[in-house]
Design a protein around this motif. Structure first.
Motif, PDB file in Angstrom:
ATOM      1  N   GLU A 286     -35.570  10.461  38.260  1.00 45.41           N
ATOM      2  CA  GLU A 286     -36.033  10.714  36.905  1.00 45.41           C
ATOM      3  C   GLU A 286     -35.277  11.902  36.322  1.00 45.41           C
ATOM      4  OE1 GLU A 286     -40.148  11.186  37.728  1.00 45.41           O
ATOM      5  OE2 GLU A 286     -39.946  13.265  38.416  1.00 45.41           O
ATOM      6  N   GLY A 287     -35.578  12.187  35.054  1.00 47.77           N
ATOM      7  CA  GLY A 287     -34.872  13.267  34.381  1.00 47.77           C
ATOM      8  C   GLY A 287     -33.587  12.785  33.739  1.00 47.77           C
ATOM      9  N   LYS A 288     -32.763  13.732  33.317  1.00 45.41           N
ATOM     10  CA  LYS A 288     -31.516  13.408  32.637  1.00 45.41           C
ATOM     11  C   LYS A 288     -30.385  13.141  33.632  1.00 45.41           C
ATOM     12  CE  LYS A 288     -32.624  16.153  28.520  1.00 45.41           C
ATOM     13  NZ  LYS A 288     -32.163  17.256  27.635  1.00 45.41           N
ATOM     14  N   ILE A 289     -29.349  12.480  33.134  1.00 43.99           N
ATOM     15  CA  ILE A 289     -28.146  12.264  33.940  1.00 43.99           C
ATOM     16  C   ILE A 289     -27.465  13.613  34.167  1.00 43.99           C
ATOM     17  CG2 ILE A 289     -25.901  11.123  34.022  1.00 43.99           C
ATOM     18  CD1 ILE A 289     -27.047   8.915  32.269  1.00 43.99           C
ATOM     19  N   ASP A 290     -27.181  13.913  35.417  1.00 39.13           N
ATOM     20  CA  ASP A 290     -26.688  15.234  35.797  1.00 39.13           C
ATOM     21  C   ASP A 290     -25.314  15.516  35.197  1.00 39.13           C
ATOM     22  OD1 ASP A 290     -26.362  17.662  37.050  1.00 39.13           O
ATOM     23  OD2 ASP A 290     -25.769  16.799  38.972  1.00 39.13           O
ATOM     24  N   ASP A 291     -25.186  16.706  34.565  1.00 42.99           N
ATOM     25  CA  ASP A 291     -23.917  17.097  33.942  1.00 42.99           C
ATOM     26  C   ASP A 291     -22.774  17.162  34.946  1.00 42.99           C
ATOM     27  OD1 ASP A 291     -25.326  17.302  31.629  1.00 42.99           O
ATOM     28  OD2 ASP A 291     -25.338  19.486  31.537  1.00 42.99           O
ATOM     29  N   TRP A 292     -23.091  17.465  36.214  1.00 35.97           N
ATOM     30  CA  TRP A 292     -22.042  17.639  37.222  1.00 35.97           C
ATOM     31  C   TRP A 292     -21.219  16.365  37.403  1.00 35.97           C
ATOM     32  CZ3 TRP A 292     -20.044  21.781  39.539  1.00 35.97           C
ATOM     33  CH2 TRP A 292     -19.233  21.589  40.665  1.00 35.97           C
ATOM     34  N   ILE A 293     -21.810  15.219  37.115  1.00 38.97           N
ATOM     35  CA  ILE A 293     -21.071  13.961  37.258  1.00 38.97           C
ATOM     36  C   ILE A 293     -19.818  13.975  36.394  1.00 38.97           C
ATOM     37  CG2 ILE A 293     -21.192  11.458  36.838  1.00 38.97           C
ATOM     38  CD1 ILE A 293     -24.099  11.533  37.655  1.00 38.97           C
ATOM     39  N   GLY A 294     -19.872  14.689  35.289  1.00 42.43           N
ATOM     40  CA  GLY A 294     -18.692  14.770  34.417  1.00 42.43           C
ATOM     41  C   GLY A 294     -17.502  15.435  35.059  1.00 42.43           C
ATOM     42  N   ASN A 295     -17.710  16.159  36.157  1.00 46.94           N
ATOM     43  CA  ASN A 295     -16.597  16.809  36.862  1.00 46.94           C
ATOM     44  C   ASN A 295     -15.931  15.898  37.891  1.00 46.94           C
ATOM     45  OD1 ASN A 295     -17.076  19.318  35.564  1.00 46.94           O
ATOM     46  ND2 ASN A 295     -18.734  19.747  37.001  1.00 46.94           N
ATOM     47  N   LEU A 296     -16.543  14.751  38.160  1.00 51.54           N
ATOM     48  CA  LEU A 296     -16.041  13.872  39.214  1.00 51.54           C
ATOM     49  C   LEU A 296     -15.047  12.893  38.604  1.00 51.54           C
ATOM     50  CD1 LEU A 296     -19.465  13.295  41.030  1.00 51.54           C
ATOM     51  CD2 LEU A 296     -17.814  15.168  41.303  1.00 51.54           C
ATOM     52  N   LYS A 297     -13.898  13.384  38.227  1.00 56.31           N
ATOM     53  CA  LYS A 297     -12.931  12.652  37.410  1.00 56.31           C
ATOM     54  C   LYS A 297     -12.334  11.435  38.109  1.00 56.31           C
ATOM     55  CE  LYS A 297     -13.405  15.648  34.098  1.00 56.31           C
ATOM     56  NZ  LYS A 297     -12.342  16.607  33.761  1.00 56.31           N
ATOM     57  N   GLY A 298     -12.449  11.355  39.432  1.00 58.80           N
ATOM     58  CA  GLY A 298     -11.863  10.230  40.142  1.00 58.80           C
ATOM     59  C   GLY A 298     -12.784   9.033  40.287  1.00 58.80           C
ATOM     60  N   LEU A 299     -14.008   9.107  39.753  1.00 57.57           N
ATOM     61  CA  LEU A 299     -14.963   8.013  39.919  1.00 57.57           C
ATOM     62  C   LEU A 299     -14.419   6.704  39.379  1.00 57.57           C
ATOM     63  CD1 LEU A 299     -18.605   9.237  39.154  1.00 57.57           C
ATOM     64  CD2 LEU A 299     -17.783   8.078  41.201  1.00 57.57           C
ATOM     65  N   ILE A 300     -14.570   5.649  40.173  1.00 57.42           N
ATOM     66  CA  ILE A 300     -14.162   4.311  39.765  1.00 57.42           C
ATOM     67  C   ILE A 300     -15.377   3.449  39.436  1.00 57.42           C
ATOM     68  CG2 ILE A 300     -13.065   2.184  40.600  1.00 57.42           C
ATOM     69  CD1 ILE A 300     -11.078   3.905  42.099  1.00 57.42           C
ATOM     70  N   SER A 301     -16.483   3.695  40.131  1.00 57.23           N
ATOM     71  CA  SER A 301     -17.701   2.918  39.883  1.00 57.23           C
ATOM     72  C   SER A 301     -18.897   3.859  39.914  1.00 57.23           C
ATOM     73  CB  SER A 301     -17.853   1.813  40.936  1.00 57.23           C
ATOM     74  OG  SER A 301     -19.065   1.090  40.751  1.00 57.23           O
ATOM     75  N   LEU A 302     -19.764   3.764  38.884  1.00 61.07           N
ATOM     76  CA  LEU A 302     -20.987   4.560  38.796  1.00 61.07           C
ATOM     77  C   LEU A 302     -22.135   3.629  38.448  1.00 61.07           C
ATOM     78  CD1 LEU A 302     -22.521   7.252  38.721  1.00 61.07           C
ATOM     79  CD2 LEU A 302     -21.874   7.462  36.301  1.00 61.07           C
ATOM     80  N   ASN A 303     -23.116   3.549  39.351  1.00 59.98           N
ATOM     81  CA  ASN A 303     -24.276   2.680  39.145  1.00 59.98           C
ATOM     82  C   ASN A 303     -25.537   3.510  39.300  1.00 59.98           C
ATOM     83  OD1 ASN A 303     -26.241   0.705  39.044  1.00 59.98           O
ATOM     84  ND2 ASN A 303     -25.281  -0.628  40.558  1.00 59.98           N
ATOM     85  N   ILE A 304     -26.237   3.753  38.197  1.00 61.47           N
ATOM     86  CA  ILE A 304     -27.500   4.490  38.243  1.00 61.47           C
ATOM     87  C   ILE A 304     -28.630   3.632  37.680  1.00 61.47           C
ATOM     88  CG2 ILE A 304     -26.318   6.701  38.087  1.00 61.47           C
ATOM     89  CD1 ILE A 304     -27.118   6.861  35.181  1.00 61.47           C
TER      90      ILE A 304
END
Length: 470
Positions: A286-304
């Motif tokens: 729950e809560g908001k999408i974590d800002d830190w994810i924006g630093n993970l520039k190499g992400l190819i797939s994100l499933n939340i």
């Protein structure tokens, strides 16, 4: 063949169903490598000589409990027993083997009970796969001694534990898959801010995690940078060498995994080191999408997807320019889809369905090229590919103020012709006044005024014809 000279014996990938006279212990006393893989062998597992370094029996029909004699193979470097019908408990001696054992693959059997409890700080284990069994209980904390471990696959069991944040001390761990288990609770802050230094693939979907997902507790920004490896052909694997009659044979063992990518379950027989995935779907975050994810520039797939996340879709997701799959569906997200997501030119899968999103789908981008199912379940969204349009197709539609009626429910067409008619009947001045009313008042009020003026003009025309109007 001589039982003393044979060192390397590969029977893999045939249609063999057994030995003519199968002893409990195979007779080749100096054997280094034996592969019976991908055949139709059945019955109990035959035990090779204690000198064996590599033993492959995957993809057969072996069944029953693992014979105790397996514990005599204390020099094993690689053991692959996956995709059979083994049952009973995993022998505890497999934990003791970790001083030599590099590869232990036990997936897709019917093992139950707990994982081996003893792993020493001399462990050489690099790959451990126990997925698709019936294992229970907690993870042995001694796994933290396996400092060479790169791949840990625990998926599809009945394990019950909190998130193993203590595995963040493993300096080489790149892949952690724990989907479809009973892991639970809030992910706590690691001691000494110790993040997983090399983790690039985390699948913790279909568990019972709660609280906020804080990516900064887990991921290192350095590990998730784009193009982390020298080339895209580098894989997560382990090379093991065996002595044969003609010298040394080196075999490469790669990690295999099934993960949800681009909306479907995909089996990967090899995993590139550059592959970066986060899947936390089907939990209770729950809560908001974590800002830190924006630093993970190499992400190819994100499933939340399938969580209880609230707030808006953050614009920083547009900075993850390597993304090929983004699934935010089945949450409680609100607000508009940020225009910055139009920068994700590699997206092949995009899903924001079943949230509380409003406003237009960003124009001039591939986001309008996805199927309507990517956006369904958001009554406030408009624009292609949805049947609900946003009014002026050249500019984003303005949402009505809170508490007012929706102006897109059919009034648009009536508004146009009545405005023209009223302007024609009452002159330029009245038309300008009505335009101001239309802009600054509610559309319903405007239509009532237009209707009144039309009725008044009709009366004037009737009075003229009757001669009573001068």
């Amino acid at each position: 063949m001589s039982t003393e000279s044979l060192k390397y014996f590969n029977l893999g990938r045939n249609l063999l169903s057994g030995f003519e006279q199968l002893p409990d212990v195979l007779p080749w006393v100096n054997l280094r490598f034996l592969s019976l893989s991908s055949n139709m062998f059945h019955g109990p597992l035959p035990i090779p000589a204690a000198s064996t370094l590599g033993y492959e029996v995957q993809d057969n029909n072996f069944a029953g409990e693992v014979p105790p004699g397996i514990c005599n193979l204390s020099s094993l470097l690689a053991l692959d027993m996956s995709n059979n019908n083994f049952s009973g408990m995993i022998p505890q001696c497999f934990g003791n083997f970790s001083d030599h054992l590099t590869l232990l693959l036990l997936g897709n059997n019917s093992f139950h009970g707990t994982l081996p409890q003893t792993y020493t700080n001399k462990s050489n284990l690099r790959m451990l796969d126990v997925s698709q069994n019936q294992l229970q209980g907690q993870l042995p904390r001694s796994l933290a001694n396996c400092l060479m471990l790169e791949t840990l696959i625990l998926s599809n069991n009945n394990l019950s534990d909190v998130f193993p944040i203590w595995l963040g001390t493993l300096p080489e761990l790149k892949l952690l898959a724990m989907r479809h288990n009973g892991f639970h609770g809030v992910i706590g802050k690691p001691k000494n801010n110790q993040r997983f230094p090399k983790l690039r693939l985390l699948d913790m979907s279909y568990n019972n995690f709660t609280g906020q997902f804080l990516a900064e507790y887990i991921f290192s920004e350095y590990a998730m940078r784009p193009n982390v490896t020298v080339s895209q052909t580098t894989y997560i694997d382990a090379d093991i060498s065996y002595e044969s009659g003609n010298g040394v044979i080196t075999l490469s063992y790669g990690s295999t995994i099934t993960i949800t990518s681009k909306g479907v379950d995909r089996y990967y027989s090899k995993i590139q080191e550059a592959f970066a995935v986060i899947d936390i779907s089907s939990n209770k975050f729950e809560g908001k999408i974590d800002d830190w994810i924006g630093n993970l520039k190499g992400l190819i797939s994100l499933n939340i997807s399938n969580n209880l996340l609230t707030g808006g879709i953050p614009s920083f997701l547009g900075n993850l320019t390597q993304l090929e799959s983004l699934d935010l569906s089945n949450n409680k997200l609100s607000g508009e889809i940020p225009q910055q997501l139009a920068q994700l030119t590699f997206l092949a899968k995009f899903n924001v369905s079943h949230n509380n999103l409003t406003g237009p789908i960003p124009s001039g981008s591939q986001l309008r090229g996805f199927n309507v199912t990517s956006y369904e379940g958001n009554s406030g969204l408009c624009g292609d590919p949805l049947p609900k349009k946003c009014g002026n197709s050249d500019t984003p539609a303005q949402l009505p103020p809170s508490g007012t009626e929706d102006s897109s429910s059919g009034f648009g067409i009536e508004f146009d012709w009545k405005f023209v008619l009223s302007g024609f009947g009452s002159g330029l001045v009245v038309g300008v006044v009505l335009a101001d009313v239309a802009i600054t008042r509610r559309p319903v009020m405007f239509l009532e005024i237009v209707g009144t003026l039309i009725r008044l003009m009709g009366r004037i025309r009737r009075w003229k014809r009757s001669g009573r109007f001068i």
